[in-house]
Design an enzyme around this catalytic site. Structure first.
Site, short mmCIF file in Angstrom:
data_model
loop_
_atom_site.label_atom_id
_atom_site.label_comp_id
_atom_site.label_asym_id
_atom_site.label_seq_id
_atom_site.Cartn_x
_atom_site.Cartn_y
_atom_site.Cartn_z
N ASN A 19 41.90 39.34 32.61
CA ASN A 19 41.69 38.20 33.34
C ASN A 19 40.05 38.26 33.97
O ASN A 19 39.55 39.11 34.43
CB ASN A 19 42.32 38.26 34.83
CG ASN A 19 43.72 38.25 34.60
OD1 ASN A 19 44.26 37.62 33.73
ND2 ASN A 19 44.58 39.09 35.24
N ASP A 33 48.49 51.12 37.16
CA ASP A 33 48.14 50.00 38.38
C ASP A 33 48.96 50.39 39.69
O ASP A 33 50.31 50.89 39.54
CB ASP A 33 48.78 48.63 37.67
CG ASP A 33 48.21 47.55 38.57
OD1 ASP A 33 47.25 46.73 38.12
OD2 ASP A 33 48.39 47.34 39.63
N GLY A 88 42.59 34.45 37.71
CA GLY A 88 43.31 35.28 38.34
C GLY A 88 42.58 36.76 38.47
O GLY A 88 43.49 37.75 39.17
N GLN A 89 41.30 37.17 38.21
CA GLN A 89 40.66 38.34 38.39
C GLN A 89 40.52 38.69 39.97
O GLN A 89 40.07 37.58 40.62
CB GLN A 89 39.41 38.21 37.65
CG GLN A 89 38.66 39.73 37.94
CD GLN A 89 37.47 39.87 36.99
OE1 GLN A 89 37.06 38.74 36.40
NE2 GLN A 89 36.72 41.03 37.17
N HIS A 128 38.46 45.18 33.43
CA HIS A 128 39.73 46.04 33.23
C HIS A 128 40.72 45.51 32.34
O HIS A 128 40.70 44.12 32.46
CB HIS A 128 40.36 46.62 34.65
CG HIS A 128 40.75 45.33 35.44
ND1 HIS A 128 39.60 44.77 36.42
CD2 HIS A 128 41.91 44.51 35.65
CE1 HIS A 128 39.98 43.73 36.91
NE2 HIS A 128 41.45 43.59 36.54
P1 5GP Z 1 43.07 41.60 38.06
O1 5GP Z 1 44.08 40.73 39.09
O2 5GP Z 1 41.69 41.76 38.70
O3 5GP Z 1 43.20 41.29 36.80
O4 5GP Z 1 43.75 42.93 38.23
C1 5GP Z 1 43.57 43.98 39.39
C2 5GP Z 1 44.69 44.93 39.35
O5 5GP Z 1 44.28 46.02 39.97
C3 5GP Z 1 45.98 44.50 39.87
O6 5GP Z 1 47.15 44.43 39.16
C4 5GP Z 1 46.07 45.52 41.32
O7 5GP Z 1 47.39 45.88 41.42
C5 5GP Z 1 45.20 46.70 40.71
N1 5GP Z 1 44.57 47.28 41.81
C6 5GP Z 1 44.01 46.98 42.85
N2 5GP Z 1 43.54 47.82 43.69
C7 5GP Z 1 43.96 49.02 42.94
C8 5GP Z 1 43.90 50.58 43.34
O8 5GP Z 1 43.24 50.73 44.52
N3 5GP Z 1 44.41 51.25 42.50
C9 5GP Z 1 45.00 50.83 41.41
N4 5GP Z 1 45.50 52.01 40.67
N5 5GP Z 1 45.10 49.62 40.95
C10 5GP Z 1 44.65 48.66 41.91
#
Ligand code: 5GP
Length: 109
Positions: free
Chosen positions: A82, A26, A88-89, A95
């Site tokens: 999420n 992440d 919180g997505q 993922h």
């Molecule tokens: P969500 O909030 O959708 O459950 O999680 C999205 C996750 O993706 C977050 O923890 C954020 O830090 C991560 N993330 C967003 N953009 C990128 C990216 O370009 N590269 C990587 N490696 N992680 C990302």
């Protein structure tokens, strides 16, 4: 965006990759170990998985378990998905977060 990571268009630190599943660090880690495990197939969120995704969803869990072992967090880790804005997505490609290396509270925020 995660499709681009899976096909190599966007740079990331990939820890696991096969024909169905990719796992990478992440970009904004919330724990000493914070890995995202994704299906290569574009599924925008958990509520859209179908019967035909059963195998890949299972594979994501096996990959998370193996990474937890390899990264030394088998004694305690958290898996989070999420689903939807209210949960919180922020990225619209399914993922699973693999988090470890610290204590976690319950209930989650
Ligand atoms: P969500 O909030 O959708 O459950 O999680 C999205 C996750 O993706 C977050 O923890 C954020 O830090 C991560 N993330 C967003 N953009 C990128 C990216 O370009 N590269 C990587 N490696 N992680 C990302």
């Amino acid at each position: 965006m995660f499709c681009k990571i899976a096909n190599g268009e966007l740079k990331s630190e990939i820890l696991y990759s096969d024909e169905e599943v990719v796992a990478f660090k992440d970009i904004n880690p919330q724990a000493p170990v914070h890995v995202l495990v994704i299906p290569r197939k574009h599924i925008s969120k958990h509520s859209e998985i179908t019967q035909e995704d059963q195998a890949v969803i299972g594979k994501m869990h096996l990959v998370a378990k193996k990474l937890a072992e390899d990264l030394g967090i088998s004694d305690g880790y958290r898996l989070v998905i999420n689903c939807g804005e209210r949960a919180g997505q922020t990225v619209w490609h399914l993922h699973m977060h693999l988090l470890g290396g610290r204590e976690f509270g319950w209930p989650p925020g």
